[in-house]
Design an enzyme around this catalytic site. Sequence first.
Site, PDB file in Angstrom:
ATOM      1  N   ASP A 294       7.845 -13.672   2.585  1.00 26.53           N
ATOM      2  CA  ASP A 294       6.753 -13.423   3.536  1.00 26.53           C
ATOM      3  C   ASP A 294       5.639 -14.449   3.381  1.00 26.53           C
ATOM      4  OD1 ASP A 294       7.953 -11.229   4.690  1.00 26.53           O
ATOM      5  OD2 ASP A 294       6.910  -9.769   3.435  1.00 26.53           O
TER       6      ASP A 294
ATOM      7  N   ASP B 240      15.174  -5.871   8.845  1.00 19.68           N
ATOM      8  CA  ASP B 240      14.216  -5.855   7.752  1.00 19.68           C
ATOM      9  C   ASP B 240      14.424  -4.625   6.878  1.00 19.68           C
ATOM     10  OD1 ASP B 240      12.104  -6.692   6.185  1.00 19.68           O
ATOM     11  OD2 ASP B 240      10.635  -6.739   7.817  1.00 19.68           O
TER      12      ASP B 240
END
Length: 697
Positions: free
Chosen positions: A519, A456
């Site tokens: 997301d 990430d």
Amino acid sequence: MPEADQVTRPAPGIWVLRTPGSAYVVSTGGEDVPVAVHWGAGVDDATAVALAAVPPDPQRASWESPLDGREEYPSDSGLRFAEPALAVRFPDGQRTVRWQPPVDEVVAGDGWSELRLRFHELTRQLRLTLHYRVLDGLDVVERWATLDAGEPLEVRRADSAAWCLPRRDGQRLSSLHGRWGAETQVQRTTLPAGRTGLGSRRTTTGPAHNPWFAVDDGAASETAGEVWSVALAWSGTWHADLEVLPNHRVTARVGAGHEEPLAHLDAGGSFTTPVSVGVFSDGGFGGASRAWHRYAHHVMPSGGETRPVLYNSWEATGFQLDEANQLALAERAAAIGCELFVMDDGWFGKRVDDHAGLGDWTPNPDRFPDGLGPLIKHVTRLGMRFGIWVEPEMVNPDSDLYRAHPDWVYATPGYPRHELRNQLVLDVGRPEVAEWLHGWLDALLSGHDIAFVKWDMNRPVTDPGPGPQWAQRHAEGVYTILDRLRRDHPGVRFESCASGGSRVDLGILARTDQVWPSDNTDAADRLHIQEGFSLAYPARAMTAWVTDAPNFLTGHRLPLRFRFHVAMSGVLGVGGDLNAWTADERAEAAQLIALYKQIRPVVQHGELHRLRSPRTSTAPALAYARGDEVVVFQWLHRHRFGEPAPPARLAFLPPDGTWVDAETGATFPAGYLRVHGVDAGLSRDHDSAVTVLRRRS
């Protein structure tokens, strides 16, 4: 070996590159660098020579240039007024470059052929090589450039390519724009006169624009019409500048970097641009997408594999994870059929919230007193593999790493620094930082049975300090670390994530096995995000989770079946709190996961056909086809006036043969499915269906 006649030279100074469905022709008919002759449907050598003889713009006024919109790699000097692909400055201030006639070379490798055109500058010690490569069985042309300096110079701009598009009426631009939580939204607009710019200054590819675009004549549809599309295989700052010139020609310059200078070269120095890729299709946007998907499968390091169903624990436990609650979730995940258990943020250092711990990549002893070993062993005994979340490029000021190495972060000395999410970005372009980063990841993978890493990156770089190449060094540093890890740990698979879809491009897909598009896991929103994603990238690369309702971002409450059917059109994952699901929900999830395992070879490796768009229909639909099997997804997002969803027509099927519904046993002639379609009986808000059809032998 490459296919025959991929690159030919039918006459001096004319070269033809061929793909299965297109031809790309260049010639030295300009001033010095080549000019674009043809990019489109396949042509023979005689036609290529005739096209090269067509004179440029006979009605050109004295204010216009015969070169603008035609050159493959224009510089910023001479009889040129369009934006350049190349701009250099020598120490004495000279900016003009003129090239001697090129020396051409055709080289071939395993499945590819490459044309190299080598130029020497007339008076300075500078060489330019333009590279063109075609690949067996793929409808793509790869282009990039190399500069070799025999004396010091500043590279202010060096694009990967200048793509010159054929003149068409009503040129229309398709691009993928967005923001956090709303990435890869399809935008189609008429190209205005002048410049249109896309790009990112956010260290990574960025959420605002994806480095892909397409141009058509305004009339192309999903299934018909000519479409020219271009992508950049690069994960750093980038730009794409399209320009409609006064002569109505359209040119698109694509490259790394967003502001000059791009690099400083010493004598003996070299600069190679990232690869830009072009696709021509006469089968509309659908045909172009399928060409891009085949290319992505070629680029991806494990493109031939079938990806497992994963469970990610983030939304269930957040930062408050420990060995006990991860074990409980792993039991639930295995029971519904998940094959990969991924533990997310909060397992390391003093990471109890987002204020501390990034950079201290050892298990939190209070949460994992015996390390990660017991959890991994238990996950393995449950029949799953183990995966883990990391954010390697980041550091919290409240961390042992930062206290030991405060100089490792991007910052401007003497100025206040900017923190986002209570964290700073490590300067991965520094060799000692890159070596440390690789070292702890290598140790983590060497010491544990880890099958999957979610990499990430949750904030862009600010305050980068001096130096023109920091963004390039950062991207290249990430590439180098991933390449080393893949080489040393060939069984580990990687996912790219950057606050959702801020690092989605062909450059990162050459090093990772899938990407996180957004997301935002709301299924209704994902229909739009995933449609845009599919214009350039395949389902095999797209992680899609089923999460809880109401969704944390939108509040939408959608049936579990609808959420699953949306996620099942990509690489299926589950991200909800399984402890909060009812027994009936877990049973339904197990059935849907079992169905996905049956259809995923078709979804992940088949050819996509978008049937109805969520942008124009309340009943979007798509299908994947592979061999004698077709999987049709249909959703009714919003019911209106008591009208059922129309059948999904499968016009792409061959006209003969009979198809069988795998669930009901009903048979249908191919002509019926092509003309009438698959009627799933959707009649209420958030109805959805998956239909599996198999061709009867």
